[in-house]
Design an enzyme around this catalytic site. Structure first.
Site, PDB file in Angstrom:
ATOM      1  N   THR A 189       0.842  -1.193   0.000  1.00  0.00           N
ATOM      2  CA  THR A 189       0.000   0.000   0.000  1.00  0.00           C
ATOM      3  C   THR A 189       0.882   1.249   0.000  1.00  0.00           C
ATOM      4  O   THR A 189       2.075   1.190   0.279  1.00  0.00           O
ATOM      5  CB  THR A 189      -0.941  -0.013   1.216  1.00  0.00           C
ATOM      6  OG1 THR A 189      -0.195  -0.258   2.398  1.00  0.00           O
ATOM      7  CG2 THR A 189      -1.997  -1.104   1.057  1.00  0.00           C
ATOM      8  N   ASP A 223      -5.864  -1.935   0.597  1.00  0.00           N
ATOM      9  CA  ASP A 223      -6.103  -3.286   1.123  1.00  0.00           C
ATOM     10  C   ASP A 223      -7.051  -4.060   0.212  1.00  0.00           C
ATOM     11  O   ASP A 223      -6.861  -5.262  -0.031  1.00  0.00           O
ATOM     12  CB  ASP A 223      -6.691  -3.209   2.534  1.00  0.00           C
ATOM     13  CG  ASP A 223      -5.736  -2.573   3.534  1.00  0.00           C
ATOM     14  OD1 ASP A 223      -4.544  -2.933   3.513  1.00  0.00           O
ATOM     15  OD2 ASP A 223      -6.181  -1.723   4.322  1.00  0.00           O
TER      16      ASP A 223
END
Length: 291
Positions: A189, A223
């Site tokens: 991320t 995510d």
């Protein structure tokens, strides 16, 4: 070594279920290591009926879940004051659509494992990987049955860390840079990925190349993007340093990733504690030196 063991109904209801796929692959390693398995009632009963671990004295029965068995595992992960009442981690084969997987005791089991730096294992692949890791640290020869888990040149690794854990992720990646660089691809991320790229460039990684492919930040959907990779069988391992002390607005996205991992239980390995990740990386080096 004392490990709590539980499985949702889907994962123990027949001899082809996840629990028995794991035992079929790892019974020898369990016996070699002398792992004590403290199994919640129905999980224990399913093992006893199916026949694996026959005559194994270190398989213990706890009450059924509705009688507090899973709650007892949580308390013993925390520790009840004596070695006999302290677990070293937990294996909980989760069916992501079983309502019991989001009961408070199920969530607390994972949270307390993370808080106390103990393995929380929720997939068949992670359980197989953990047994091989412990075998290697015990000085045993590599199990060729675990070679698929260690074929990093064909795998994608996700590296994710919450804000409070980002320094630990950077330290972990720097210390084990050579191991992590063996993967065909690394993904992460946003902010964590940027920090990892800067670390890699400082280590001599070509600046025209990203060491890790960056997705969105967690709150903006990173995510979820990685969860999609897992579900498409394009991400085989996740190292996810979670901060269990902070409420997060994007908690649902985090749970989405966790559910994706358990959906492909035979394929996805997930490690959630920095010390367990370091132990795994050390085992990789030892295993490769013994081949």
């Amino acid at each position: 070594m004392r490990i709590g063991l539980a499985a949702n109904r889907l994962h123990h209801e027949n001899t082809d279920a996840a629990l028995f796929r794991w035992l079929g692959a790892c019974e020898g390693g369990i016996r070699e290591l002398g792992v004590e398995l403290h199994a919640v009632g129905r999980t224990f009963d399913a093992i006893a009926a199916a026949g694996p671990l026959a005559g194994y004295p270190a398989l213990k029965r706890y009450p059924n879940g509705r009688e507090g068995g899973l709650m007892k595992l949580v308390a013993e992960v925390v520790g009840m004051g004596t070695p006999e009442r302290t677990l070293d981690g937990a294996i909980y084969f989760i069916d992501p659509v079983d309502p019991s997987s989001i009961f408070p005791e199920a969530i607390a089991l994972k949270r307390q494992c993370v808080i106390h730096g103990k393995p929380f294992i929720s997939t068949v692949a992670t359980a197989r990987d953990w047994i091989e890791m412990e075998r290697i640290h015990a000085g045993l020869a590599p199990d060729t049955g675990a070679d698929d888990l260690n074929d990093f040149g064909r795998q994608t690794l996700a590296l994710i860390a919450h804000d409070a854990r980002k320094p630990q992720m950077l330290d972990f990646a720097a210390e084990h840079f050579e191991v992590l660089s063996q993967f065909a691809q690394r993904i992460g991320t946003g902010t964590t990925g940027q920090g990892l790229n800067e670390m890699a460039w400082s280590r001599g990684w070509p600046r025209e190349q990203e060491w890790i492919q960056r997705f969105q930040s967690g709150p903006l959907g990173g995510d979820a993007q990685i969860a999609d990779r897992v579900l498409e069988h394009r991400c085989q391992r996740a190292i996810f340093f979670e901060d269990p002390h902070v409420a997060r607005q994007h908690e649902a996205d985090i749970q989405l990733l966790e559910r994706a991992v358990t959906t492909v239980t035979d394929e996805a390995v997930c490690i959630t504690a920095p010390n367990i990740a370091a132990r795994w990386a050390q085992a990789v080096v030892l295993r490769q030196s013994r081949r």
